[in-house]
Scaffold this motif. Sequence first.
Motif, mmCIF file in Angstrom:
data_model
loop_
_atom_site.group_PDB
_atom_site.id
_atom_site.type_symbol
_atom_site.label_atom_id
_atom_site.label_comp_id
_atom_site.label_asym_id
_atom_site.label_seq_id
_atom_site.Cartn_x
_atom_site.Cartn_y
_atom_site.Cartn_z
ATOM 1 N N SER A 178 3.681 7.834 38.558
ATOM 2 C CA SER A 178 2.341 8.044 38.705
ATOM 3 C C SER A 178 1.844 9.400 39.486
ATOM 4 C CB SER A 178 1.470 7.109 39.290
ATOM 5 O OG SER A 178 1.712 6.876 40.723
ATOM 6 N N GLY A 179 2.760 9.790 40.547
ATOM 7 C CA GLY A 179 2.669 11.192 40.775
ATOM 8 C C GLY A 179 1.837 10.774 42.334
ATOM 9 N N THR A 180 1.998 9.481 42.903
ATOM 10 C CA THR A 180 1.433 9.145 44.087
ATOM 11 C C THR A 180 2.330 8.699 45.130
ATOM 12 O OG1 THR A 180 1.364 6.776 43.370
ATOM 13 C CG2 THR A 180 -0.792 8.234 42.729
ATOM 14 N N ARG A 181 1.571 8.330 46.483
ATOM 15 C CA ARG A 181 2.658 7.908 47.431
ATOM 16 C C ARG A 181 1.944 6.540 47.931
ATOM 17 N NH1 ARG A 181 4.735 12.814 51.135
ATOM 18 N NH2 ARG A 181 4.409 14.181 49.635
ATOM 19 N N THR A 182 2.703 5.340 48.037
ATOM 20 C CA THR A 182 2.282 4.229 48.430
ATOM 21 C C THR A 182 2.748 4.275 49.973
ATOM 22 O OG1 THR A 182 2.350 3.078 46.423
ATOM 23 C CG2 THR A 182 2.320 1.820 48.348
ATOM 24 N N PRO A 183 1.790 4.138 50.714
ATOM 25 C CA PRO A 183 2.040 4.134 52.252
ATOM 26 C C PRO A 183 2.730 2.932 52.834
ATOM 27 C CG PRO A 183 -0.071 3.773 52.013
ATOM 28 C CD PRO A 183 0.276 4.052 50.684
ATOM 29 N N VAL A 184 3.459 3.160 53.800
ATOM 30 C CA VAL A 184 4.040 1.892 54.570
ATOM 31 C C VAL A 184 2.984 1.096 55.366
ATOM 32 C CG1 VAL A 184 6.090 1.053 55.911
ATOM 33 C CG2 VAL A 184 6.305 2.825 54.334
ATOM 34 N N THR A 185 3.076 -0.209 55.231
ATOM 35 C CA THR A 185 2.327 -1.046 56.058
ATOM 36 C C THR A 185 3.172 -1.322 57.592
ATOM 37 O OG1 THR A 185 1.269 -2.006 54.418
ATOM 38 C CG2 THR A 185 0.864 -2.986 56.486
ATOM 39 N N TRP A 186 2.826 -0.547 58.591
ATOM 40 C CA TRP A 186 3.336 -0.648 59.787
ATOM 41 C C TRP A 186 2.823 -1.570 60.931
ATOM 42 C CZ3 TRP A 186 7.985 1.632 60.062
ATOM 43 C CH2 TRP A 186 8.259 2.934 59.369
ATOM 44 N N GLU A 187 1.865 -2.169 60.458
ATOM 45 C CA GLU A 187 1.317 -3.087 61.394
ATOM 46 C C GLU A 187 2.197 -4.466 61.644
ATOM 47 O OE1 GLU A 187 -0.709 -2.096 59.021
ATOM 48 O OE2 GLU A 187 -1.515 -0.552 60.266
ATOM 49 N N ASP A 188 2.491 -4.801 62.805
ATOM 50 C CA ASP A 188 3.361 -5.836 63.174
ATOM 51 C C ASP A 188 2.373 -7.254 63.257
ATOM 52 O OD1 ASP A 188 5.834 -4.886 63.238
ATOM 53 O OD2 ASP A 188 5.766 -4.112 65.006
ATOM 54 N N PRO A 189 2.776 -8.426 63.154
ATOM 55 C CA PRO A 189 2.013 -9.265 63.575
ATOM 56 C C PRO A 189 1.919 -9.434 64.930
ATOM 57 C CG PRO A 189 4.278 -9.914 63.180
ATOM 58 C CD PRO A 189 4.193 -8.662 62.794
ATOM 59 N N PRO A 190 0.865 -10.321 65.436
ATOM 60 C CA PRO A 190 0.573 -10.356 66.840
ATOM 61 C C PRO A 190 1.870 -10.729 67.554
ATOM 62 C CG PRO A 190 -1.108 -11.467 65.740
ATOM 63 C CD PRO A 190 -0.090 -11.181 64.667
ATOM 64 N N GLU A 191 1.843 -10.085 68.908
ATOM 65 C CA GLU A 191 3.159 -10.308 69.842
ATOM 66 C C GLU A 191 3.241 -11.873 69.976
ATOM 67 O OE1 GLU A 191 4.955 -8.850 73.898
ATOM 68 O OE2 GLU A 191 3.358 -7.870 72.948
ATOM 69 N N VAL A 192 4.482 -12.387 70.007
ATOM 70 C CA VAL A 192 4.827 -13.551 70.334
ATOM 71 C C VAL A 192 5.329 -13.443 71.614
ATOM 72 C CG1 VAL A 192 6.431 -15.300 69.694
ATOM 73 C CG2 VAL A 192 5.624 -14.073 68.004
ATOM 74 N N PRO A 193 4.804 -14.316 72.541
ATOM 75 C CA PRO A 193 5.002 -14.585 73.738
ATOM 76 C C PRO A 193 6.792 -14.618 74.130
ATOM 77 C CG PRO A 193 3.069 -16.162 73.529
ATOM 78 C CD PRO A 193 3.637 -15.446 72.103
ATOM 79 N N THR A 194 7.260 -13.920 74.812
ATOM 80 C CA THR A 194 8.788 -14.112 75.254
ATOM 81 C C THR A 194 8.665 -14.877 76.502
ATOM 82 O OG1 THR A 194 8.658 -12.171 76.321
ATOM 83 C CG2 THR A 194 9.327 -12.173 73.912
ATOM 84 N N HIS A 195 9.887 -15.512 76.576
ATOM 85 C CA HIS A 195 10.148 -16.406 77.932
ATOM 86 C C HIS A 195 11.482 -15.775 78.141
ATOM 87 C CE1 HIS A 195 6.953 -19.079 77.048
ATOM 88 N NE2 HIS A 195 7.157 -19.187 75.732
ATOM 89 N N ARG A 196 11.463 -15.533 79.468
ATOM 90 C CA ARG A 196 12.978 -14.950 80.041
ATOM 91 C C ARG A 196 13.505 -15.983 81.159
ATOM 92 N NH1 ARG A 196 12.276 -8.552 79.777
ATOM 93 N NH2 ARG A 196 11.840 -8.477 77.675
#
Length: 196
Positions: A178-196
């Motif tokens: 088609s001569g087009t460019r499909t952009p990449v979806t860069w959004e990540d899901p909401p951050e998951v809390p991490t436990h250290r």
Amino acid sequence: MLDDAVPGSARTVSLIRIDPVAETDDLVQFMTSSTFPFHGTAAPTPADVRQALAEGRYQSPELDSFWVVDGCAARVGFLRLEDVQDETPMFDLRIAQQHRGRGLGAAALRAATRQVFETLPQAIRFEGTTRVDNLAMRRTFLACGWVKEAHYRRAWPVGDGRHVDAVAYAVLREDWVSGTRTPVTWEDPPEVPTHR
């Protein structure tokens, strides 16, 4: 044989399939007459090339190699298509040192893209990876309608224990058609809390 015009000129490049047995000396000559600073082996030796030939790294069920030939019938580059039986083939492109900076890389990439999508019906996308500091190749990807899909931190070994970032670009078959460019979806899901 496929032709692609170099933008802004009447010159063309063609892809001509290599016969690695009949053209062993030509491959050795080409691969050792230039340096390729953004490849794993920047300055292959004749022994390196002959070993790669013996191991089938120029032609096999998964690999197909071509000369990049300009409109004056000069061999200006080398192209290897890799993973040709997969849905996502990749490539190795090398333009001879004396021919760089003239738009031949872009013409070769366009010809390679045509080769993949016109001869490999299972290919849904075509991908290439380069070092982050290979600005000429990165500009070539963008000029040819490819989209950056990944950035790999410290993924490319450059010798003496150092690594630089690598970047991956691809073109989708439907975008090429088609001569087009499909952009990449860069959004990540909401951050998951991490436990250290």
